[in-house]
Scaffold this active site. Structure first.
Site, mmCIF file in Angstrom:
data_model
loop_
_atom_site.group_PDB
_atom_site.id
_atom_site.type_symbol
_atom_site.label_atom_id
_atom_site.label_comp_id
_atom_site.label_asym_id
_atom_site.label_seq_id
_atom_site.Cartn_x
_atom_site.Cartn_y
_atom_site.Cartn_z
ATOM 1 N N HIS A 144 3.535 4.971 12.752
ATOM 2 C CA HIS A 144 3.823 5.012 11.305
ATOM 3 C C HIS A 144 4.662 6.268 11.087
ATOM 4 O O HIS A 144 4.177 7.379 11.282
ATOM 5 C CB HIS A 144 2.471 5.088 10.598
ATOM 6 C CG HIS A 144 2.501 5.232 9.103
ATOM 7 N ND1 HIS A 144 2.097 4.210 8.263
ATOM 8 C CD2 HIS A 144 2.825 6.265 8.289
ATOM 9 C CE1 HIS A 144 2.173 4.623 7.000
ATOM 10 N NE2 HIS A 144 2.622 5.869 6.990
ATOM 11 N N HIS A 168 41.469 -1.600 4.840
ATOM 12 C CA HIS A 168 40.339 -2.414 5.312
ATOM 13 C C HIS A 168 40.450 -3.835 4.773
ATOM 14 O O HIS A 168 40.241 -4.802 5.488
ATOM 15 C CB HIS A 168 39.010 -1.810 4.847
ATOM 16 C CG HIS A 168 38.690 -0.498 5.491
ATOM 17 N ND1 HIS A 168 37.466 -0.222 6.035
ATOM 18 C CD2 HIS A 168 39.432 0.619 5.697
ATOM 19 C CE1 HIS A 168 37.459 1.011 6.530
ATOM 20 N NE2 HIS A 168 38.641 1.534 6.321
ATOM 21 N N THR A 193 2.592 11.584 9.309
ATOM 22 C CA THR A 193 2.324 11.623 7.871
ATOM 23 C C THR A 193 3.361 12.417 7.077
ATOM 24 O O THR A 193 3.690 12.075 5.945
ATOM 25 C CB THR A 193 0.927 12.233 7.653
ATOM 26 O OG1 THR A 193 0.012 11.500 8.466
ATOM 27 C CG2 THR A 193 0.487 12.194 6.212
ATOM 28 N N HIS A 250 7.178 8.652 8.742
ATOM 29 C CA HIS A 250 7.790 9.009 7.454
ATOM 30 C C HIS A 250 9.198 9.542 7.685
ATOM 31 O O HIS A 250 9.521 10.053 8.751
ATOM 32 C CB HIS A 250 6.903 10.009 6.705
ATOM 33 C CG HIS A 250 5.815 9.292 5.955
ATOM 34 N ND1 HIS A 250 5.957 8.916 4.642
ATOM 35 C CD2 HIS A 250 4.604 8.841 6.355
ATOM 36 C CE1 HIS A 250 4.864 8.267 4.259
ATOM 37 N NE2 HIS A 250 4.021 8.207 5.275
ATOM 38 N N ARG A 299 -8.858 -0.432 13.072
ATOM 39 C CA ARG A 299 -7.853 0.510 13.558
ATOM 40 C C ARG A 299 -8.243 1.894 13.075
ATOM 41 O O ARG A 299 -8.630 2.071 11.918
ATOM 42 C CB ARG A 299 -6.473 0.137 13.012
ATOM 43 C CG ARG A 299 -5.351 0.965 13.607
ATOM 44 C CD ARG A 299 -4.373 1.459 12.574
ATOM 45 N NE ARG A 299 -4.988 2.321 11.570
ATOM 46 C CZ ARG A 299 -4.356 2.797 10.516
ATOM 47 N NH1 ARG A 299 -3.109 2.432 10.292
ATOM 48 N NH2 ARG A 299 -4.969 3.588 9.647
ATOM 49 N N ARG A 329 0.864 -1.190 0.000
ATOM 50 C CA ARG A 329 0.000 0.000 0.000
ATOM 51 C C ARG A 329 0.900 1.240 0.000
ATOM 52 O O ARG A 329 1.169 1.810 -1.050
ATOM 53 C CB ARG A 329 -0.960 -0.022 1.217
ATOM 54 C CG ARG A 329 -2.116 0.962 1.115
ATOM 55 C CD ARG A 329 -1.754 2.409 1.456
ATOM 56 N NE ARG A 329 -1.375 2.598 2.850
ATOM 57 C CZ ARG A 329 -0.900 3.748 3.325
ATOM 58 N NH1 ARG A 329 -0.736 4.790 2.526
ATOM 59 N NH2 ARG A 329 -0.553 3.860 4.595
ATOM 60 N N GLU A 330 1.430 1.591 1.157
ATOM 61 C CA GLU A 330 2.339 2.748 1.233
ATOM 62 C C GLU A 330 3.481 2.596 0.223
ATOM 63 O O GLU A 330 3.863 3.555 -0.452
ATOM 64 C CB GLU A 330 2.901 2.853 2.656
ATOM 65 C CG GLU A 330 3.917 3.956 2.871
ATOM 66 C CD GLU A 330 3.305 5.301 3.168
ATOM 67 O OE1 GLU A 330 2.483 5.411 4.094
ATOM 68 O OE2 GLU A 330 3.650 6.274 2.462
ATOM 69 N N SER A 369 -6.863 5.887 12.690
ATOM 70 C CA SER A 369 -5.717 6.814 12.764
ATOM 71 C C SER A 369 -6.168 8.234 12.479
ATOM 72 O O SER A 369 -6.936 8.459 11.540
ATOM 73 C CB SER A 369 -4.706 6.498 11.658
ATOM 74 O OG SER A 369 -3.806 5.518 12.027
#
Ligand code: HCA
Ligand code: CU
Length: 430
Positions: free
Chosen positions: A215, A311, A187, A217, A154, A19-20, A156
């Site tokens: 959630h 390294h 958001t 961002h 839920r 979704r996101e 939000s």
């Protein structure tokens, strides 16, 4: 309330890659980059095998394609359930009867309802004042709960971190009797760890019986640290995506979060997840985006790639000199040593002597290294650094050692067992 017989675990990852993640600007050119149905199925399978139980999808109203794909995803979920347990598919919906009905009709296990609570959202998004938001949300959820006692609900307040706690509580007080958890999304990525800790604690105090979902961002680069802070302060559900893809700079990366919880010895939270699949899952999603696992991902081969001569020679002797993290447990089973102008004689001797079985002593290796640095700039990109070295081996008249036949096709070298990760292989690439 919610689904009977399932007791949420100490940390429930709510994955929203499908979704996101699909809102990521990385998918800017639809013709080149999009998740096909097969991609979505592959990702869903990966998530379920990883141990994720809450998987967020778009509401079917978003597009006919999304609506059709839900059914295929559900079928795969059901197919995997006997072996891997039931995973819940939840729909991300606006507080809109149309969105909600479409999701219920599609047979989702839960609804993630969101509604703007900030002054900006009130004004420019839905145009409703806070009291109206609270009233609507309550009516909607009360009704839903009455008709659907056994789905996850839920709620939000979108843009929660630009909404005062007082305003958020005003709305949440109305809906809390009907929901399984409350969401607090950042958001627009403005939250800082201090604020997160403070708010999560305030939530826990006011709603001690309702789990909190967060959630974050990544606009400030804080999505990971904010999620860690929230978990520590008592948030039980965290929204993530694979690689952190999402709107703008995205949200918290799932494997980065679990990796850090592991490092901080929060084993109880990490235990239900198949962490050895972290890197394969990152690769799977990166591959769908036609890219490598991004170099800022903690669980990446980048963090096992050594470039500078200093390294490289130390890693050859004892890998943990430049490798502090238990990445092998997260599925990174290789380390790379990149041959190039920064490489020194140690690695050149290793490459020619151990990987290609040339007989050479330290003095010759040093001499070849000196020559290599002179010529390599002119020969790449037509020839790879590895090719340049092999040509130098010829130029120097090196002879191959006789080697045991079972080693004939050995390309990857097992590194000394005394390293931090004995099962890790060394590849020398150039
Ligand atoms: C968005 C919405 C959201 C929703 C999060 C949630 C956000 O895409 O703008 O439902 O809790 O970040 O607020 O992803
Ligand atoms: Cu978001």
């Amino acid at each position: 309330m919610g689904i009977p017989h399932y007791h949420p675990r100490p940390l429930e990852i709510v994955d929203t890659t499908l979704r996101e993640g699909q809102q990521s600007p990385l998918l800017h050119d639809y013709a080149k980059y999009h998740f096909s149905r097969q991609d979505k199925l592959d990702i869903l399978r990966g998530l379920i095998l990883y141990g994720v139980k809450f998987i967020e999808l778009f509401a079917p109203v978003v597009s006919p394609r999304e609506a059709e794909d839900v059914q295929a995803l559900k079928a795969l979920r059901d197919e995997l359930a006997p072996q891997h347990g039931h995973a819940f598919l939840v729909a991300h919906v606006r507080a809109h009867p149309r969105d909600i009905e479409s999701a219920l009709r599609a047979g989702f296990d839960g609804l993630h309802i969101y509604m703007g609570t900030s002054a900006l959202a009130q004004r420019y998004n839905h145009g409703k004042a806070l009291d109206e938001v609270a009233r609507r949300a309550r009516r909607l959820l009360e009704d839903l709960r009455r008709h659907r006692p056994h789905i996850w609900l839920r709620f939000s307040g979108e843009d929660a971190f630009r909404t005062s706690l007082e305003d958020l509580f005003r709305v949440y007080d109305e809906v809390v009797p009907y929901v399984d958890r409350l969401g607090m999304p950042d958001t627009v990525g403005v939250a800082t760890p201090d604020l997160v800790a403070q708010r999560v604690r305030a939530f826990r105090e006011r709603y001690p019986d309702t789990p909190l979902e967060v959630h974050f961002h990544d606009d400030r680069g804080f999505a990971l640290v904010n999620a860690l802070t929230a978990v520590r302060a008592g948030a039980q559900f965290v929204d993530t995506t694979v690689l952190g893809i999402g709107e703008r700079s995205g949200i918290t990366s799932m494997t980065a979060l679990l990796f850090n919880l592991f490092l901080e010895e929060d084993y109880e939270q990490v235990l239900p997840y198949q962490i050895h699949l972290s890197y394969p899952l990152n690769v799977l999603v990166a591959d769908k985006l036609h890219m490598l696992v991004p170099f800022k991902e903690p669980v990446s081969l980048t963090n096992r790639t050594h470039t500078a001569g200093v390294h490289q020679q130390a890693v050859l002797k004892h890998a943990s000199t430049y490798e502090a993290m238990p990445l092998a447990l997260f599925g990174v089973n290789h380390r790379d040593i990149l041959l190039g102008p920064l490489s020194g004689w140690n690695i050149i001797r290793y490459f020619l002597g151990e990987v290609h079985y040339f007989d050479l002593d330290e003095a010759t290796a040093r001499e070849i290294a000196r020559r290599f640095k002179e010529v390599v700039y002119d020969r790449v990109p037509e020839a790879s650094p590895a090719r340049v070295l092999l040509d130098l081996a010829e130029e120097f008249g090196l002879r191959k050692r006789v080697r045991p036949p079972e080693d004939a096709f050995r390309l990857e070298e097992r590194l000394y067992p005394a390293t931090s990760a004995p099962e890790t292989f060394l590849r020398v690439r150039g």
